[in-house]
Design a protein around this motif. Structure first.
Motif, PDB file in Angstrom:
ATOM      1  N   VAL A 161     -38.920  59.325 -44.227  1.00  0.00           N
ATOM      2  CA  VAL A 161     -37.703  60.070 -44.542  1.00  0.00           C
ATOM      3  C   VAL A 161     -37.479  60.106 -46.047  1.00  0.00           C
ATOM      4  O   VAL A 161     -37.511  59.077 -46.719  1.00  0.00           O
ATOM      5  N   GLU A 162     -37.238  61.303 -46.561  1.00  0.00           N
ATOM      6  CA  GLU A 162     -36.869  61.483 -47.953  1.00  0.00           C
ATOM      7  C   GLU A 162     -35.418  61.930 -47.976  1.00  0.00           C
ATOM      8  O   GLU A 162     -35.094  63.068 -47.648  1.00  0.00           O
ATOM      9  N   SER A 163     -34.522  61.017 -48.318  1.00  0.00           N
ATOM     10  CA  SER A 163     -33.097  61.320 -48.263  1.00  0.00           C
ATOM     11  C   SER A 163     -32.364  60.474 -49.294  1.00  0.00           C
ATOM     12  O   SER A 163     -32.962  59.687 -50.032  1.00  0.00           O
ATOM     13  N   LEU A 164     -31.039  60.601 -49.323  1.00  0.00           N
ATOM     14  CA  LEU A 164     -30.231  59.778 -50.221  1.00  0.00           C
ATOM     15  C   LEU A 164     -30.293  58.307 -49.838  1.00  0.00           C
ATOM     16  O   LEU A 164     -29.950  57.440 -50.635  1.00  0.00           O
ATOM     17  N   LEU A 165     -30.735  58.008 -48.613  1.00  0.00           N
ATOM     18  CA  LEU A 165     -30.891  56.627 -48.159  1.00  0.00           C
ATOM     19  C   LEU A 165     -32.374  56.263 -48.050  1.00  0.00           C
ATOM     20  O   LEU A 165     -32.749  55.427 -47.237  1.00  0.00           O
ATOM     21  N   GLY A 166     -33.187  56.894 -48.881  1.00  0.00           N
ATOM     22  CA  GLY A 166     -34.628  56.694 -48.813  1.00  0.00           C
ATOM     23  C   GLY A 166     -35.166  55.761 -49.869  1.00  0.00           C
ATOM     24  O   GLY A 166     -34.708  54.632 -50.041  1.00  0.00           O
ATOM     25  N   ALA A 167     -36.151  56.248 -50.619  1.00  0.00           N
ATOM     26  CA  ALA A 167     -36.947  55.396 -51.500  1.00  0.00           C
ATOM     27  C   ALA A 167     -36.120  54.648 -52.526  1.00  0.00           C
ATOM     28  O   ALA A 167     -36.343  53.454 -52.755  1.00  0.00           O
ATOM     29  N   ASN A 168     -35.155  55.302 -53.147  1.00  0.00           N
ATOM     30  CA  ASN A 168     -34.430  54.629 -54.215  1.00  0.00           C
ATOM     31  C   ASN A 168     -33.669  53.416 -53.710  1.00  0.00           C
ATOM     32  O   ASN A 168     -33.600  52.383 -54.379  1.00  0.00           O
ATOM     33  N   VAL A 169     -33.098  53.508 -52.521  1.00  0.00           N
ATOM     34  CA  VAL A 169     -32.373  52.378 -51.947  1.00  0.00           C
ATOM     35  C   VAL A 169     -33.345  51.317 -51.442  1.00  0.00           C
ATOM     36  O   VAL A 169     -33.220  50.136 -51.766  1.00  0.00           O
ATOM     37  N   PHE A 170     -34.344  51.733 -50.679  1.00  0.00           N
ATOM     38  CA  PHE A 170     -35.219  50.755 -50.025  1.00  0.00           C
ATOM     39  C   PHE A 170     -36.140  50.033 -51.007  1.00  0.00           C
ATOM     40  O   PHE A 170     -36.278  48.815 -50.945  1.00  0.00           O
ATOM     41  N   THR A 171     -36.780  50.774 -51.898  1.00  0.00           N
ATOM     42  CA  THR A 171     -37.731  50.102 -52.783  1.00  0.00           C
ATOM     43  C   THR A 171     -37.020  49.184 -53.766  1.00  0.00           C
ATOM     44  O   THR A 171     -37.555  48.145 -54.137  1.00  0.00           O
ATOM     45  N   ALA A 172     -35.830  49.566 -54.173  1.00  0.00           N
ATOM     46  CA  ALA A 172     -35.069  48.682 -55.059  1.00  0.00           C
ATOM     47  C   ALA A 172     -34.643  47.423 -54.320  1.00  0.00           C
ATOM     48  O   ALA A 172     -34.829  46.302 -54.808  1.00  0.00           O
ATOM     49  N   ALA A 173     -34.070  47.595 -53.130  1.00  0.00           N
ATOM     50  CA  ALA A 173     -33.561  46.446 -52.385  1.00  0.00           C
ATOM     51  C   ALA A 173     -34.673  45.497 -51.961  1.00  0.00           C
ATOM     52  O   ALA A 173     -34.537  44.274 -52.048  1.00  0.00           O
ATOM     53  N   MET A 174     -35.807  46.041 -51.522  1.00  0.00           N
ATOM     54  CA  MET A 174     -36.877  45.165 -51.056  1.00  0.00           C
ATOM     55  C   MET A 174     -37.524  44.398 -52.202  1.00  0.00           C
ATOM     56  O   MET A 174     -38.119  43.337 -51.990  1.00  0.00           O
ATOM     57  N   ASN A 175     -37.394  44.914 -53.429  1.00  0.00           N
ATOM     58  CA  ASN A 175     -37.944  44.225 -54.595  1.00  0.00           C
ATOM     59  C   ASN A 175     -36.902  43.412 -55.351  1.00  0.00           C
ATOM     60  O   ASN A 175     -37.169  42.898 -56.441  1.00  0.00           O
ATOM     61  N   GLN A 218     -27.246  59.347 -31.493  1.00  0.00           N
ATOM     62  CA  GLN A 218     -26.699  58.002 -31.443  1.00  0.00           C
ATOM     63  C   GLN A 218     -26.765  57.323 -32.815  1.00  0.00           C
ATOM     64  O   GLN A 218     -27.757  57.474 -33.543  1.00  0.00           O
ATOM     65  N   VAL A 219     -25.719  56.599 -33.163  1.00  0.00           N
ATOM     66  CA  VAL A 219     -25.687  55.836 -34.414  1.00  0.00           C
ATOM     67  C   VAL A 219     -25.264  54.408 -34.115  1.00  0.00           C
ATOM     68  O   VAL A 219     -24.496  54.150 -33.184  1.00  0.00           O
ATOM     69  N   ALA A 220     -25.773  53.471 -34.909  1.00  0.00           N
ATOM     70  CA  ALA A 220     -25.361  52.072 -34.787  1.00  0.00           C
ATOM     71  C   ALA A 220     -23.920  51.929 -35.282  1.00  0.00           C
ATOM     72  O   ALA A 220     -23.413  52.792 -36.013  1.00  0.00           O
ATOM     73  N   PRO A 221     -23.211  50.857 -34.894  1.00  0.00           N
ATOM     74  CA  PRO A 221     -21.829  50.672 -35.344  1.00  0.00           C
ATOM     75  C   PRO A 221     -21.707  50.750 -36.862  1.00  0.00           C
ATOM     76  O   PRO A 221     -22.607  50.326 -37.601  1.00  0.00           O
ATOM     77  N   ALA A 222     -20.594  51.288 -37.336  1.00  0.00           N
ATOM     78  CA  ALA A 222     -20.400  51.518 -38.767  1.00  0.00           C
ATOM     79  C   ALA A 222     -20.485  50.223 -39.570  1.00  0.00           C
ATOM     80  O   ALA A 222     -20.002  49.169 -39.139  1.00  0.00           O
ATOM     81  N   ILE A 223     -21.115  50.332 -40.734  1.00  0.00           N
ATOM     82  CA  ILE A 223     -21.136  49.257 -41.718  1.00  0.00           C
ATOM     83  C   ILE A 223     -20.814  49.890 -43.072  1.00  0.00           C
ATOM     84  O   ILE A 223     -20.478  51.063 -43.137  1.00  0.00           O
ATOM     85  N   THR A 224     -20.900  49.119 -44.131  1.00  0.00           N
ATOM     86  CA  THR A 224     -20.717  49.687 -45.470  1.00  0.00           C
ATOM     87  C   THR A 224     -22.067  49.821 -46.160  1.00  0.00           C
ATOM     88  O   THR A 224     -23.061  49.210 -45.745  1.00  0.00           O
ATOM     89  N   GLY A 225     -22.101  50.631 -47.228  1.00  0.00           N
ATOM     90  CA  GLY A 225     -23.329  50.747 -48.010  1.00  0.00           C
ATOM     91  C   GLY A 225     -23.755  49.403 -48.572  1.00  0.00           C
ATOM     92  O   GLY A 225     -24.957  49.101 -48.641  1.00  0.00           O
ATOM     93  N   ARG A 226     -22.783  48.593 -48.958  1.00  0.00           N
ATOM     94  CA  ARG A 226     -23.116  47.270 -49.501  1.00  0.00           C
ATOM     95  C   ARG A 226     -23.823  46.420 -48.455  1.00  0.00           C
ATOM     96  O   ARG A 226     -24.844  45.770 -48.729  1.00  0.00           O
ATOM     97  N   VAL A 227     -23.309  46.433 -47.232  1.00  0.00           N
ATOM     98  CA  VAL A 227     -23.941  45.658 -46.155  1.00  0.00           C
ATOM     99  C   VAL A 227     -25.318  46.216 -45.837  1.00  0.00           C
ATOM    100  O   VAL A 227     -26.261  45.464 -45.548  1.00  0.00           O
ATOM    101  N   PHE A 228     -25.470  47.541 -45.880  1.00  0.00           N
ATOM    102  CA  PHE A 228     -26.773  48.168 -45.646  1.00  0.00           C
ATOM    103  C   PHE A 228     -27.802  47.631 -46.645  1.00  0.00           C
ATOM    104  O   PHE A 228     -28.905  47.207 -46.258  1.00  0.00           O
ATOM    105  N   ILE A 229     -27.460  47.631 -47.914  1.00  0.00           N
ATOM    106  CA  ILE A 229     -28.383  47.149 -48.948  1.00  0.00           C
ATOM    107  C   ILE A 229     -28.633  45.655 -48.793  1.00  0.00           C
ATOM    108  O   ILE A 229     -29.777  45.184 -48.903  1.00  0.00           O
ATOM    109  N   GLU A 230     -27.599  44.896 -48.521  1.00  0.00           N
ATOM    110  CA  GLU A 230     -27.771  43.446 -48.339  1.00  0.00           C
ATOM    111  C   GLU A 230     -28.627  43.138 -47.121  1.00  0.00           C
ATOM    112  O   GLU A 230     -29.394  42.166 -47.116  1.00  0.00           O
TER     113      GLU A 230
END
Length: 319
Positions: A161-175, A218-230
């Motif tokens: 997936v190439e989206s606003l929740l894609g590479a920039n969020v995941f590669t930064a957070a995983m590193n 279907q979507v999982a229960p709501a969280i915040t962007g901060r919790v998503f990154i954490e």
């Protein structure tokens, strides 16, 4: 078992649709401009999806046609409307159901959860085009041209997936770096895991009583962007910081990142709670959404499978 044609069958959602249909024992044709990248066991076909005669030929004998085509965003006008009208015509000639892979952009700025009957009030041209495509598809059903159904996803994340929740969020957070959230990171939000999108499309394509209707994935229960990154950091074993995209950063990123250049007008989604009501499809299929942990884990596995991909960042040198 039936014949199913997936237009955009080598894309992120189209690939999952193909795999779900194959597992159910169907014959699957995957259409893309290159004719490459479709899952094993699928008949891969190279074609221009705006070519009405060619699409009618490919869709002949099909039970269901899936509109998962996603031209480059910079070519959406008029290509996206041309693709949609071509597939309506082709599905009608084949007496096939047309299932449209949609999103929530046409709702615009909303207060409260988005539902299938929410007012259509787009605030960007991509939302207007999505609204137009959906109207054309629903009108084809009302006119008796062919059966149609629409499946709408929230902002996507997941493998490929190439989206606003894609590479920039995941590669930064995983590193363990600063992951830049596209809005207020402390507002509640929902997002669609790409696997759930593909499965929902396949479910609607095969269900006997969905014609003329719209369904939210279907979507999982709501969280915040901060919790998503954490959560990405916890699963990846890192400790990322949480940043927020500012107008200045967006301006810089638009220079080097096409996905940001085209997606900047969609950032309004993250300046307020971004919530999707998925009760209609849950009641229909009995399926739950992929949990945040499972979706993030599978996405991280995809990034890690390619060391170069896991290093990719939309903001070069940003820490």
């Amino acid at each position: 078992m039936g014949i199913h044609v997936v237009v955009g069958g080598n894309g992120a959602s189209g690939t999952v649709v193909c795999m779900e249909l194959l597992a159910a024992g169907h014959t699957v044709r995957a259409v893309s401009r290159s004719g490459r990248g479709a899952p094993a066991g699928v008949e891969a076909i190279a074609a221009d999806a705006t070519d009405v005669a060619r699409m009618a030929e490919i869709c002949a004998g099909a039970d269901t046609v899936y509109h998962c085509a996603l031209p480059p965003m910079e070519t959406w006008l008029p290509t996206y409307v041309d693709v949609t009208t071509a597939l309506i015509t082709a599905a009608g000639q084949a007496s096939a159901r047309l299932v449209y892979a949609d999103d929530t952009w046409m709702y615009g700025k909303v207060d409260g959860p988005m539902r299938e009957d929410s007012p259509i009030r787009p605030v960007c041209y991509k939302g207007v085009l999505r609204a137009l495509a959906a109207e054309l598809i629903l009108s084809a059903h009302v006119r008796g041209h062919t059966e149609t159904a629409i499946v709408r996803a929230a902002e996507l994340y997941g493998p490929r997936v190439e989206s606003l929740l894609g590479a920039n969020v995941f590669t930064a957070a995983m590193n363990g770096r600063k992951a830049m959230w596209p809005g207020d990171p402390d507002l509640p939000m929902t997002a669609t895991y790409i696997g759930d999108f593909g499965r929902a499309l396949a479910d609607i394509g095969q269900h006997p009583d969905v014609a003329g209707k719209i369904y939210h994935v279907q979507v999982a229960p709501a969280i915040t962007g901060r919790v998503f990154i954490e959560t990405i950091g916890r699963i990846a074993g890192s400790s990322p910081k949480v940043g927020q995209l500012t107008p200045r950063l967006v301006g810089l990123m638009k220079i080097v990142a096409p996905v940001v250049r085209e997606g900047a007008e969609l950032l309004y989604q993250f300046d307020r709670p971004f919530l999707v009501d998925d009760s209609r499809i849950r009641e229909l299929t009995g399926r739950d959404a992929t949990s945040w942990d499972d979706g993030i884990r599978q996405t991280l596995d995809w990034y890690r499978a390619d060391p170069e991909r896991s290093k990719y960042r939309l903001i070069p040198g940003k820490r």
